[in-house]
Scaffold this active site. Sequence first.
Site, PDB file in Angstrom:
ATOM      1  N   LYS A   1       0.669  29.605 -15.879  1.00  0.00           N
ATOM      2  CA  LYS A   1      -0.607  30.360 -15.565  1.00  0.00           C
ATOM      3  C   LYS A   1      -1.519  30.369 -16.797  1.00  0.00           C
ATOM      4  O   LYS A   1      -1.246  30.686 -17.878  1.00  0.00           O
ATOM      5  CB  LYS A   1      -0.225  31.765 -15.075  1.00  0.00           C
ATOM      6  CG  LYS A   1      -1.523  32.585 -14.516  1.00  0.00           C
ATOM      7  CD  LYS A   1      -1.054  34.199 -14.255  1.00  0.00           C
ATOM      8  CE  LYS A   1      -2.340  34.670 -13.642  1.00  0.00           C
ATOM      9  NZ  LYS A   1      -1.934  35.991 -13.160  1.00  0.00           N
TER      10      LYS A   1
ATOM     11  N   SER B   1      -3.665  37.676  -8.479  1.00  0.00           N
ATOM     12  CA  SER B   1      -4.401  36.622  -9.365  1.00  0.00           C
ATOM     13  C   SER B   1      -3.543  35.328  -9.502  1.00  0.00           C
ATOM     14  O   SER B   1      -4.323  34.182  -9.934  1.00  0.00           O
ATOM     15  CB  SER B   1      -4.877  37.359 -10.649  1.00  0.00           C
ATOM     16  OG  SER B   1      -3.494  37.562 -11.324  1.00  0.00           O
TER      17      SER B   1
ATOM     18  N   SER C   1      -0.182  41.051  -8.896  1.00  0.00           N
ATOM     19  CA  SER C   1      -0.574  39.662  -8.957  1.00  0.00           C
ATOM     20  C   SER C   1       0.509  38.501  -9.029  1.00  0.00           C
ATOM     21  O   SER C   1       0.081  37.369  -8.988  1.00  0.00           O
ATOM     22  CB  SER C   1      -1.432  39.270 -10.506  1.00  0.00           C
ATOM     23  OG  SER C   1      -2.691  39.820 -10.235  1.00  0.00           O
TER      24      SER C   1
END
Lengths: 100, 488, 493
Positions: free
Chosen positions: C78, C159, C183
């Site tokens: 990420k 997210s 998330s």
Amino acid sequence: MAIDQATVRKIASLARIAISDAEAAAMEGELNGILGWVEQLGEVDVSGVEPMTAVIPNTLRLRDDVVDADPLTGGNRRDDVLANAPAAQHGFFGVPKVIE
Amino acid sequence: MSDYRIKGETGEWEVVIGLEVHAQVTSNAKLFSGAATAFGAEPNTQVSLVDAAMPGMLPVPNRECVRQAVRTGMAIEARINKWSRFDRKNYFYADLPQGYQISQLYHPLVGEGSLHIEADEKAGIAHGKMIGIERIHVEQDAGKLMHDQHPTMSFVDLNRSGVALMEIVSKPDMRSPAEAGAYLRKLRAILRYVGSCDGNMEEGSMRADVNVSVRRPGEPFGTRTETKNVNSVRFVMQAIEYEARRQVELIESGGAVVQETRLFNPDTGTTRTMRSKEDAHDYRYFPDPDLLPLELDDAFLDECRASLPELPDAKRARYEAAGISAYNAGVLTAEVESARWFDALLDAGAEPKAAANWVTSELFGALNRLGKDISDCPVTPAQAAELLGLVADGTISGSIAKQVFEIMLETGDAPAKIVEEKGLKQTSDTGAIEKVIGEVLAANADKVDQYRGGKEALFGFFVGQTMKAMQGKANPQVVNELLKKALG
Amino acid sequence: MTDLTNLTVAQIRDGHRAGDFSAVEVAEAFNANVADAKALNAFIVETPEHAIEAAKAADADRAAGTLKPLSGVPIGMKDLFCTKGVQTTAASHMLEGFVPRYESTVSQKLWDAGAGMLGKLNLDQFAMGSSNETSYFGNVISPWRRKDGGNAALAPGGSSGGSSAAIAARLCPAATGTDTGGSIRQPAAFTGITGIKPTYGRCSRWGIVAFASSLDQAGPMARDVRDCAIMLENMAGFDPKDATSLDLPVPRWEDALSSDLKGKTVGIPKEYRLDGIDPDIDAMWDAGIAMLKDAGADVVEVSLPHTRYALPAYYIIAPAEASSNLARYDGVRYGLRDLPQGAGLQEMYAATRAEGFGAEVKRRIMIGTYVLSAGFYDAYYTQAQKVRTLIARDFEAAFASCDVILAPTAPSAAFGLGEKAADPLAMYLNDVFAVPASLAGLPAMSVPAALNREGLPLGLQIIGKAFDEQGVLNAGLAIEERAGFTARAEKWW
């Protein structure tokens, strides 16, 4: 408690975010919507309740007073520190001239 | 009560002073990172990724910084809070990389304490006085901005960014520049005794924010101004004086004091409004979510307490109890290095009163003359004790001691060795002294007649002549006795 | 030959160890899938060379007999984790071009364990969002489509939307995620994969671009429970650089995996039964309860009375922390600088931050600034932290009568891109089931459990006691084995 556009601009100024009048107008509605919604927290009886300080029981550890023991948290890496600076000069970070 | 007053057009005004002293904690590494704290390094070389607030960097507190603040709190007999925490003070400035300073607002490490300032007639402090200390908290220092290197830019050096400071906040208990000066000097002495701050104001290790307001005696506090970052005792006193007069003039001419932040100009001794931090002071303090509450256990506190040295007030009392004059005790304890030197002298066996007199006159005089600090004194306490011992046991006279001391300062030799080599040993050999007395009296027959005719003041002259003839080595007591006999 | 990109982390690890294929073959296969999936926009930066280098090292280690736990496994990172020498943006214009000179603790651990990096995964800007629509680098498109014959682009969740989409589309077998208020779990649920947020403090936050410090927690996302256990073992661990890091040994979660829940009690929080909720969600939940019973668990109803206040408390606490955490993006030391003609320092800040932050980030900074400002701090922030205490107490009380809690991960299946973008509140409500565990710092995971009537995946959430990731993983495994979730998005990209 509703906030007006002047308050929106004041918050934006505190947060150092430049906003146009149109943005301030749009944000007024959005922020009021969100703040109005979070204000339901006021209903909760919190008498005698301490605010949360540590989410998981844990105590603050302290570091030994040793210089550069771990390069990741030590000094003497000026090149790394300045590598991404938009205006580094002579080993300094440059900013627009400040009058104190 | 201080009777220091500003005399205005409309009457007298009292000055109310509170000081927020920022003292750099003596530590090797910064408060939340491992970067060094040494003074004078190349720009941005003592900056870690943490201090530069790179993305994802996190603070981990330095135990030594906490320990030093606790020890300082103990030295002013303050309440130590076993549970404290760090808060963020949010504002934007080029010397503040995180966009917030990690400080302690809601739960400081050290609570209320106090510090005693001594009466000082010369400075206009009629009585000793307790000055309250509100709190001591630990916080990060900011970086440094330089404005003169470039026509359109300021340069940022983050070497100081993240260095640990203690903010020592006094109560508004001072009423004259002299009291503020005495408070600062005493605080500095305590910090240096404790070893928690080197007290070096030139290098910025100690700075004061000076809160000043004025009022009619007996009335409530007036509006105060805060003059930031004043970096010497003299400047603090100047800033207070200037600021108090300015406020009095302002009020008397119909104006009002605005609560604001001001800057001191050391060149002119004046203060002025600070432009850069005018905007809303809304620091949005909240507990730093990167850090847990700081909880101290008894073992930690016990160690802090056990490691405290004897502090100035206690030392002073001990000296006075040993027969040293209050004045000398004050002089000897004012600086930790002098006090330590003097203690070493006492430990080496010197008699306190004589030692105090000798240190405050002979030793300090010599150091003054040589432009040296006690920390680089060419004579060791052991040597000095030996010298004082030679006087005390009658081996040499006081005046010979002065000569020996001069030689010691030059050569670093031991006093006994000097006395031996130079043959400076005092003699009580009555035969030798009587022989010299005989010669002195013979050479000054006229004066002997005058003496015998009643001019007794001439006795000192004969003593002097005898001592001179014996190069100061005669035991003055023996000389006195023998002279009296010879003249009698 | 089997398609190597269909293998799980465990299968790659074991197959590589057994010599069934080389690590370079694996890396090349995934690199090819990544290169072929631009339409999903899952990556901000692709790093095929990093994956190949790690694979070569893995093959050499195999030859030398020095295999590491993740040798031969390429993963996605990420783009909230700082990676040395590789641009790290948090999906923001603000950090566009920022190349860290340091490696986050979690990513370093993964590289030390032998993993390779396929690239930096897209996300909601500064991890603020539930649909991956706030990225400066464009929306991530979910590989899933509704079975309605249409081709509406769906949200991969947020997210960690790049992570979820990439795993679901077989662009990587596993990825890192971060979870502040759901998330990891919500995007996992939206894309039919598995993800676990461990106990707060398990994974070091050092080197992860901060959103809300008291909530942020890294965790793995992968195709199944075992892979999550393997990944988590190699991400977690004490880090002296993070003052909130837990100083505990990392359990051997994989070795202790067991779907036998005899003697375990599962709590069903009655307050999570929302009026008007999608019946497919309720049905999945009931099915999940049946699965856990089948695995031997007892099921009890529990009460988490302050549940409805979790989301409002979260939307005070997280923005407050964010408003301060994001103050460092000021155009001085790294990242974007916008210096209008004649601007002074403060104007530079305001211009830079106006230009560098997207609308959602600004909105949250504004909210956070407001709730911390003079006169409002106690009414908002202190009140929210007190409510947070009550929420944590709710869980404590509930865990007196159960070992894990079972609930849906999200109140709906994936929604279409743009459907909620205009209404921040509607978007926030998507995290209603995820946020309470975040506020309490508890381990929680999402496991794919069913498809809804539109053919979209739904996830079940297991919330555990602090430090009991094992209990969470085991309950997850029990569901995984019984749900038989094998559906995958059909390739259209």
